[in-house]
Scaffold this motif. Sequence first.
Motif, PDB file in Angstrom:
ATOM      1  N   GLY A 241     -13.568 -22.560   0.379  1.00 50.93           N
ATOM      2  CA  GLY A 241     -14.360 -23.558   1.101  1.00 50.93           C
ATOM      3  C   GLY A 241     -15.238 -24.449   0.252  1.00 50.93           C
ATOM      4  N   ALA A 242     -15.139 -24.311  -1.074  1.00 54.43           N
ATOM      5  CA  ALA A 242     -15.954 -25.183  -1.936  1.00 54.43           C
ATOM      6  C   ALA A 242     -15.383 -26.599  -1.951  1.00 54.43           C
ATOM      7  N   PHE A 243     -16.257 -27.566  -2.221  1.00 53.60           N
ATOM      8  CA  PHE A 243     -15.801 -28.932  -2.475  1.00 53.60           C
ATOM      9  C   PHE A 243     -15.427 -29.033  -3.950  1.00 53.60           C
ATOM     10  N   TRP A 244     -14.617 -30.020  -4.243  1.00 56.41           N
ATOM     11  CA  TRP A 244     -14.249 -30.246  -5.645  1.00 56.41           C
ATOM     12  C   TRP A 244     -14.416 -31.712  -5.980  1.00 56.41           C
ATOM     13  N   VAL A 245     -15.191 -31.970  -7.027  1.00 56.41           N
ATOM     14  CA  VAL A 245     -15.331 -33.329  -7.555  1.00 56.41           C
ATOM     15  C   VAL A 245     -14.773 -33.301  -8.982  1.00 56.41           C
ATOM     16  N   PRO A 246     -13.572 -33.867  -9.182  1.00 55.20           N
ATOM     17  CA  PRO A 246     -12.926 -33.781 -10.498  1.00 55.20           C
ATOM     18  C   PRO A 246     -13.741 -34.438 -11.608  1.00 55.20           C
ATOM     19  N   SER A 247     -13.356 -34.093 -12.812  1.00 57.15           N
ATOM     20  CA  SER A 247     -13.982 -34.693 -13.987  1.00 57.15           C
ATOM     21  C   SER A 247     -13.730 -36.193 -13.991  1.00 57.15           C
ATOM     22  N   SER A 248     -14.754 -36.980 -14.226  1.00 55.26           N
ATOM     23  CA  SER A 248     -14.605 -38.429 -14.130  1.00 55.26           C
ATOM     24  C   SER A 248     -15.628 -39.137 -15.002  1.00 55.26           C
ATOM     25  N   GLY A 249     -15.129 -40.100 -15.773  1.00 53.39           N
ATOM     26  CA  GLY A 249     -16.008 -40.848 -16.662  1.00 53.39           C
ATOM     27  C   GLY A 249     -17.043 -41.693 -15.939  1.00 53.39           C
ATOM     28  N   VAL A 250     -16.803 -41.970 -14.657  1.00 58.32           N
ATOM     29  CA  VAL A 250     -17.736 -42.844 -13.933  1.00 58.32           C
ATOM     30  C   VAL A 250     -19.135 -42.214 -13.835  1.00 58.32           C
ATOM     31  N   PHE A 251     -19.193 -40.898 -13.886  1.00 60.99           N
ATOM     32  CA  PHE A 251     -20.522 -40.256 -13.801  1.00 60.99           C
ATOM     33  C   PHE A 251     -21.339 -40.520 -15.059  1.00 60.99           C
ATOM     34  N   SER A 252     -20.681 -40.439 -16.215  1.00 59.98           N
ATOM     35  CA  SER A 252     -21.447 -40.725 -17.430  1.00 59.98           C
ATOM     36  C   SER A 252     -21.740 -42.216 -17.546  1.00 59.98           C
TER      37      SER A 252
END
Length: 191
Positions: A141-152
């Motif tokens: 039931g966890a959400f997943w937010v993939p690795s993404s350069g937009v965060f940095s």
Amino acid sequence: MNIIDIWNPKGGQGKSMFAINLAGAALELGRKPLVICQDPQGTSTLYYKYGKLPFEVMSEVPKSKPDADVIIFDHQASDWDVPQGNLIVMPVKPSRDQYATYLDAYKKAKAMGKKIVTIVTDTQMQRPDEKSITLNLVDKGAFWVPSSGVFSRAATDYLTIFDDELNRAYKVKERRRELCQIMTEILVKNI
Ligand SMILES: Nc1ncnc2c1ncn2[C@@H]1O[C@H](COP(=O)(O)OP(=O)(O)OP(=O)(O)O)[C@@H](O)[C@H]1O
Ligand SMILES: [Mg+2]
């Protein structure tokens, strides 16, 4: 008013990143967020100082009732005290040692009857252990937010990923959709 504690005693799990960007998602959903940074030197305070966020970040709990309807607490690393609120968002990066700390903290909070929303983030999919921990948590039931350069990219300029400046960033639409979905579950469906 919704109160959300973003907590994981392990450092660098994405607490501040989610505090800022879930607040951004709350704003997208028509709410009025306020981030309270529990770490005076904390990342989310820096966003407010140097960036141009469309909401406020405070470095301590205000004395009078704030003009906001979603309060997001960004907790600091090494804080093992389970937060007081009923809803805890726990970001976790899925390598083995980070997962072990998450599990200890999760059990502690669960034993106190807290509602816990887990967000697996920044998975290095080429690593079998990270992939299997991610799939296992998502299965539960966890959400997943993939690795993404937009965060940095967003962090470098102290922006949320919802800022117009990032409209053309790679995969930004997917990341925005995921964060809005998490916030919708929390605020509308009241999980
Ligand atoms: N899905 C992701 N993709 C890429 N980078 C990510 C992702 N999630 C988090 N990060 C990065 O991980 C780093 C640590 O995040 P952050 O500072 O939010 O962690 P934290 O839990 O607040 O750390 P601390 O415990 O030190 O306060 C940041 O550089 C952030 O951009
Ligand atoms: Mg932080």
